[in-house]
Design an enzyme around this catalytic site. Structure first.
Site, PDB file in Angstrom:
ATOM      1  N   ARG A 179       0.339  -6.333   5.352  1.00  0.00           N
ATOM      2  CA  ARG A 179      -1.179  -6.556   3.846  1.00  0.00           C
ATOM      3  C   ARG A 179       0.093  -7.871   3.203  1.00  0.00           C
ATOM      4  O   ARG A 179       0.915  -8.331   3.205  1.00  0.00           O
ATOM      5  CB  ARG A 179      -0.791  -6.028   3.547  1.00  0.00           C
ATOM      6  CG  ARG A 179      -1.757  -4.310   3.389  1.00  0.00           C
ATOM      7  CD  ARG A 179      -1.195  -3.359   1.983  1.00  0.00           C
ATOM      8  NE  ARG A 179      -1.442  -2.088   3.474  1.00  0.00           N
ATOM      9  CZ  ARG A 179      -3.029  -0.869   3.047  1.00  0.00           C
ATOM     10  NH1 ARG A 179      -4.121  -2.417   3.286  1.00  0.00           N
ATOM     11  NH2 ARG A 179      -3.081  -0.011   3.593  1.00  0.00           N
ATOM     12  N   ARG A 209      -5.938  -0.546   6.264  1.00  0.00           N
ATOM     13  CA  ARG A 209      -6.902  -0.089   5.429  1.00  0.00           C
ATOM     14  C   ARG A 209      -7.029  -0.542   3.846  1.00  0.00           C
ATOM     15  O   ARG A 209      -6.492  -0.796   3.395  1.00  0.00           O
ATOM     16  CB  ARG A 209      -7.260   1.250   5.182  1.00  0.00           C
ATOM     17  CG  ARG A 209      -8.144   2.399   5.109  1.00  0.00           C
ATOM     18  CD  ARG A 209      -8.306   3.816   4.827  1.00  0.00           C
ATOM     19  NE  ARG A 209      -8.979   4.027   6.318  1.00  0.00           N
ATOM     20  CZ  ARG A 209      -7.970   4.913   6.583  1.00  0.00           C
ATOM     21  NH1 ARG A 209      -7.891   6.351   5.507  1.00  0.00           N
ATOM     22  NH2 ARG A 209      -8.018   5.284   8.648  1.00  0.00           N
ATOM     23  N   HIS A 239       2.109  -2.387  12.255  1.00  0.00           N
ATOM     24  CA  HIS A 239       3.109  -1.663  11.310  1.00  0.00           C
ATOM     25  C   HIS A 239       4.228  -2.030  11.120  1.00  0.00           C
ATOM     26  O   HIS A 239       5.002  -2.417   9.852  1.00  0.00           O
ATOM     27  CB  HIS A 239       2.691  -0.603  10.873  1.00  0.00           C
ATOM     28  CG  HIS A 239       1.554   0.728  10.052  1.00  0.00           C
ATOM     29  ND1 HIS A 239       1.233   0.183   8.942  1.00  0.00           N
ATOM     30  CD2 HIS A 239       0.507   1.110  11.208  1.00  0.00           C
ATOM     31  CE1 HIS A 239      -0.032   0.973   8.981  1.00  0.00           C
ATOM     32  NE2 HIS A 239      -0.341   1.691   9.890  1.00  0.00           N
ATOM     33  N   TYR A 272       7.589  -1.599  -4.638  1.00  0.00           N
ATOM     34  CA  TYR A 272       7.578  -0.256  -3.899  1.00  0.00           C
ATOM     35  C   TYR A 272       9.223  -0.894  -2.940  1.00  0.00           C
ATOM     36  O   TYR A 272       9.516  -1.166  -3.846  1.00  0.00           O
ATOM     37  CB  TYR A 272       6.802  -0.407  -2.878  1.00  0.00           C
ATOM     38  CG  TYR A 272       5.391  -0.237  -3.231  1.00  0.00           C
ATOM     39  CD1 TYR A 272       4.833   0.451  -4.336  1.00  0.00           C
ATOM     40  CD2 TYR A 272       3.940  -0.653  -1.821  1.00  0.00           C
ATOM     41  CE1 TYR A 272       4.135   0.994  -4.068  1.00  0.00           C
ATOM     42  CE2 TYR A 272       3.162  -0.400  -2.391  1.00  0.00           C
ATOM     43  CZ  TYR A 272       2.764   0.282  -3.485  1.00  0.00           C
ATOM     44  OH  TYR A 272       1.253   0.916  -3.951  1.00  0.00           O
TER      45      TYR A 272
END
Length: 284
Positions: A179, A209, A239, A272
């Site tokens: 991302r 997604r 990932h 995060y």
């Protein structure tokens, strides 16, 4: 809100009709797109395939109807039939259905109001192991550095990529991306590296997604700049967050590696909790 104004003026807007019902409705659709379930020609560009799949999201099966306001039972029945939704998937609400605007309200407040109503802005610190006034790559060669987001800034990593893009000793930058932010300095630096004649290989996961469209657009821009773009493996999402910088120094090949738990997203790195290790350990 705009919808409240439209509801108030519905009789004027649709003056050729008699308005019997008026409400705000929102249809939620199943957003789970599965590229592997769609017919895919091996000769077809996977990016074009994903563009077609993402467009289908707006036509996928409805799973929920929300109604803000009052509609007659007959109107609700018509909507229920049209959308093939049973009663337990229809919800009534008095509050606004979409609250996205709340994220922007803080930026619209006068300074005095913001000071009284908002938490103090939090600014991640620059890593104490890195001297911000010196080049990053030589410092990483001397000491491994572990960044801890969001308490520490992503800035040292971004500066390292920027330096690598301009450094004549750097031969290549290879990175896996899941991302990115809509405005990503990292991607700009990778483009600059490719334009400076370095080999830049980006494994861009197009199946992240709700970020598919953003990743497709970045993949196109990176490719235009001269980067080699890979799209991962069939049936497997990539990932991993790994970056490898290869340099030739005094006829010796040296590596700097970054490996982390967080996406290369400059926006979410401020929100995060993640780790980012930068090391010149040749085994790694």
């Amino acid at each position: 809100m705009t919808e409240d104004i439209l509801l108030e003026l519905a009789g004027d807007i649709f003056n050729q009709f008699t308005v019997l019902n008026k409400a705000v409705i929102s249809v939620t659709r199943n957003a789970d797109i599965a590229p592997e379930d769609e017919a895919y020609d091996v000769d077809m560009d996977f990016r074009q395939h994903m563009k077609k799949i993402v467009k289908k999201r707006t036509r996928l099966c409805p799973v929920r109807l929300e109604i803000q306001g009052m509609l007659s039972e007959s109107t609700v029945e018509i909507l229920s039939r049209f959308l093939s939704l049973p009663g337990e998937q229809i919800f009534l609400t008095k509050s606004p259905i979409h609250l996205d605007y709340l994220f922007k309200l803080g930026d619209l407040l006068p300074k005095e109001s913001a000071a009284a109503l908002c938490d103090p802005a939090y600014t991640p610190r620059f890593s104490s192991r890195i001297n911000p006034n010196e080049k990053i790559i030589p410092q990483i060669e001397k000491n491994d550095t572990l960044l801890f987001y969001p308490y520490e800034s992503m800035e040292p990593f971004l500066r390292m990529i920027s330096e690598a893009a301009q450094n004549s000793d750097v031969l290549s930058i290879k990175i896996t991306i899941y991302r990115l932010a809509a405005k990503a300095r990292l991607a700009e630096y990778l483009c600059a590296a490719a334009e400076n004649g370095k080999q830049v290989v980006v494994l861009m996961e197009l199946r992240a997604r709700f970020d598919e469209k953003n990743n497709i657009e970045w993949a196109e821009r990176l490719e235009e700049a001269g980067c080699t773009i890979l799209y991962g493996f069939e049936g497997i999402k990539v990932h991993s967050k790994v970056c490898l910088i290869t340099r030739r120094e005094h006829n010796r090949i040296k590596y700097i590696t970054q490996i982390g738990t967080g996406n290369y997203n400059e926006k979410t790195a401020k929100q995060y909790t993640d780790l980012c290790l930068m090391t010149a350990n040749q085994e790694i």
